[in-house]
Design a protein around this motif. Structure first.
Motif, PDB file in Angstrom:
ATOM      1  N   MET A 197       0.828  -1.199   0.000  1.00  0.00           N
ATOM      2  CA  MET A 197       0.000   0.000   0.000  1.00  0.00           C
ATOM      3  C   MET A 197       0.869   1.260   0.000  1.00  0.00           C
ATOM      4  O   MET A 197       1.672   1.456   0.913  1.00  0.00           O
ATOM      5  CB  MET A 197      -0.915   0.036   1.217  1.00  0.00           C
ATOM      6  CG  MET A 197      -1.935   1.166   1.165  1.00  0.00           C
ATOM      7  SD  MET A 197      -2.918   1.302   2.675  1.00  0.00           S
ATOM      8  CE  MET A 197      -3.704  -0.307   2.721  1.00  0.00           C
ATOM      9  N   LEU A 198       0.736   2.074  -1.054  1.00  0.00           N
ATOM     10  CA  LEU A 198       1.355   3.395  -1.078  1.00  0.00           C
ATOM     11  C   LEU A 198       0.318   4.419  -0.634  1.00  0.00           C
ATOM     12  O   LEU A 198      -0.855   4.307  -0.980  1.00  0.00           O
ATOM     13  CB  LEU A 198       1.834   3.750  -2.492  1.00  0.00           C
ATOM     14  CG  LEU A 198       3.090   3.040  -2.986  1.00  0.00           C
ATOM     15  CD1 LEU A 198       3.261   3.280  -4.488  1.00  0.00           C
ATOM     16  CD2 LEU A 198       4.327   3.516  -2.244  1.00  0.00           C
ATOM     17  N   LEU A 199       0.765   5.408   0.120  1.00  0.00           N
ATOM     18  CA  LEU A 199      -0.157   6.444   0.560  1.00  0.00           C
ATOM     19  C   LEU A 199      -0.464   7.405  -0.578  1.00  0.00           C
ATOM     20  O   LEU A 199       0.363   7.635  -1.459  1.00  0.00           O
ATOM     21  CB  LEU A 199       0.438   7.214   1.736  1.00  0.00           C
ATOM     22  CG  LEU A 199       0.693   6.418   3.018  1.00  0.00           C
ATOM     23  CD1 LEU A 199       1.226   7.341   4.105  1.00  0.00           C
ATOM     24  CD2 LEU A 199      -0.563   5.705   3.485  1.00  0.00           C
ATOM     25  N   GLY A 200      -1.654   7.991  -0.520  1.00  0.00           N
ATOM     26  CA  GLY A 200      -2.017   9.025  -1.475  1.00  0.00           C
ATOM     27  C   GLY A 200      -1.365  10.345  -1.110  1.00  0.00           C
ATOM     28  O   GLY A 200      -0.707  10.481  -0.074  1.00  0.00           O
ATOM     29  N   THR A 201      -1.555  11.342  -1.946  1.00  0.00           N
ATOM     30  CA  THR A 201      -0.921  12.642  -1.727  1.00  0.00           C
ATOM     31  C   THR A 201      -1.437  13.354  -0.480  1.00  0.00           C
ATOM     32  O   THR A 201      -0.793  14.283   0.020  1.00  0.00           O
ATOM     33  CB  THR A 201      -1.141  13.557  -2.951  1.00  0.00           C
ATOM     34  OG1 THR A 201      -2.547  13.631  -3.233  1.00  0.00           O
ATOM     35  CG2 THR A 201      -0.408  13.012  -4.171  1.00  0.00           C
ATOM     36  N   ASP A 202      -2.581  12.920   0.052  1.00  0.00           N
ATOM     37  CA  ASP A 202      -3.122  13.524   1.269  1.00  0.00           C
ATOM     38  C   ASP A 202      -2.733  12.756   2.522  1.00  0.00           C
ATOM     39  O   ASP A 202      -3.180  13.084   3.623  1.00  0.00           O
ATOM     40  CB  ASP A 202      -4.639  13.635   1.186  1.00  0.00           C
ATOM     41  CG  ASP A 202      -5.310  12.268   1.024  1.00  0.00           C
ATOM     42  OD1 ASP A 202      -4.583  11.251   0.901  1.00  0.00           O
ATOM     43  OD2 ASP A 202      -6.555  12.215   0.990  1.00  0.00           O
ATOM     44  N   GLY A 203      -1.913  11.722   2.359  1.00  0.00           N
ATOM     45  CA  GLY A 203      -1.492  10.923   3.498  1.00  0.00           C
ATOM     46  C   GLY A 203      -2.406   9.759   3.808  1.00  0.00           C
ATOM     47  O   GLY A 203      -2.101   8.940   4.677  1.00  0.00           O
ATOM     48  N   GLY A 204      -3.543   9.660   3.113  1.00  0.00           N
ATOM     49  CA  GLY A 204      -4.451   8.530   3.300  1.00  0.00           C
ATOM     50  C   GLY A 204      -4.188   7.443   2.272  1.00  0.00           C
ATOM     51  O   GLY A 204      -3.248   7.521   1.479  1.00  0.00           O
TER      52      GLY A 204
END
Length: 337
Positions: A197-204
């Protein structure tokens, strides 16, 4: 006479909902593994889960367009329709018929405890929880067991769904064994990538529906803009520490994956460069890594008829397999007359 089908040592089913373009989380989470499995000779089934689009939304918006674009991303990433069966969920009726007996094997309480279902409900676009949303794991079990998949490339967040499929397979085999006592279904095993799992640009969680993802087909300028806006922290020293610095570590990991290097080494080289240097390095790494894929994608996009033919051919092949499984299920259940 009992109807049985021969399953190869590695038969893989995986797929995606056609709700928007695939992104870097998909690529490093599952797509890369799919291509590797294909190249080592596994029998591959890749599902475009079009029926499942309406699990968390009222309508299937731009479904045909998203379906074709999903096939486009698959082919650009390296899936070969001559070696991988790519098909749409709705085009294989036998697959969906399997869901009915499977629902009888799972309790409402078990479904309500599923953590992935809970998360999807929390982010649902619907005001209420539909029956399809609630039974989503059983729908996925029908997908997997229709072709007797033995391996399933998944991200960590999808493991609870796979456990439902394994439970369904075990319970069906116990309740409806063959005359010789053997079961109909193998228990599919998860295959996790090095970056579940890579985080999205918002940290979620990186997700198509949450507007925080870098799509495979994004331009280099779009990629740079998205990474510039990614959440980091105030510590200038760059370190790889996913537990305490998840946002910074996700960018470091993304850089390392694109450069095929160790994330600790990437972080050490960045040192006191701060977030600006990290984002600049990540942008360069992502754009360099995706450049060949994006070139192939642009070439393939010029022939939309080819994308539709890939789906038609895949539906025929998947239909033969699913029909054989359904026939076997009906026989052990005593439904054959």
């Amino acid at each position: 006479m009992t109807t049985t089908s021969t399953v190869p040592a590695e038969r893989v089913l995986t797929g995606d909902r056609p709700t928007g373009p695939l992104h870097l989380g998909h690529y490093f989470g599952t797509l890369q593994n799919r291509v590797r499995l294909q190249d080592r000779g596994a029998e591959m089934f890749v599902l475009v889960a079009d029926y499942q689009v309406i699990t968390d939304r009222d309508v299937a918006d731009r479904l045909a367009e998203h379906t074709e674009n999903l096939v486009l991303d698959y082919l650009a990433a390296g899936l070969d329709p001559e070696r991988t069966t790519i098909f749409a969920h709705s085009a294989v009726p036998a697959l969906n018929q399997l869901m009915l007996p499977f629902l009888s094997l799972v309790s409402v309480a078990e479904l309500s405890r599923n953590p992935t279902v809970k998360d999807e409900i929390a982010h649902s676009r619907q005001t209420g929880v539909s029956g399809l949303m609630f039974t989503y794991p059983v729908h996925q079990a029908a997908d997997l067991l229709s072709c007797k998949a033995t391996l399933v490339p998944v991200g960590q967040d999808q493991v609870p769904h796979l456990e439902v499929a394994r439970t369904v397979a075990r319970r069906f085999n116990e309740r409806y064994p063959h005359a010789d006592g053997t079961g109909v279904f193998p228990a599919p095993q998860p295959l996790l990538s090095e970056a579940p799992m890579l985080l999205g640009t918002d940290g979620g969680k990186m997700s198509k529906s949450r507007g925080n993802a870098i799509s495979l087909g994004a331009t280099e300028d779009e990629t740079a803009r998205l990474i510039r806006g990614a959440k980091t922290d105030a510590d200038r020293r760059i370190t790889y520490d996913p537990a305490t610095r998840p946002e910074v570590s996700s960018l470091v990991l993304l850089t390392a994956l694109c450069q095929e290097r160790d994330p600790e080494t990437v972080a050490e080289e960045l040192g006191d460069g701060g977030a600006a240097a990290l984002k600049r390095t990540t942008t360069e790494a992502v754009n360099e890594y995706l450049r060949p894929l994006r070139t192939r994608r642009a070439e393939l996009a010029a022939d939309r008829a080819h994308l539709r033919q890939v789906l038609r051919d895949g539906a025929v092949r998947a239909g033969v397999v699913a029909e054989a499984t359904l026939a076997e299920v009906r026989e052990v259940m005593g439904a054959v007359v």
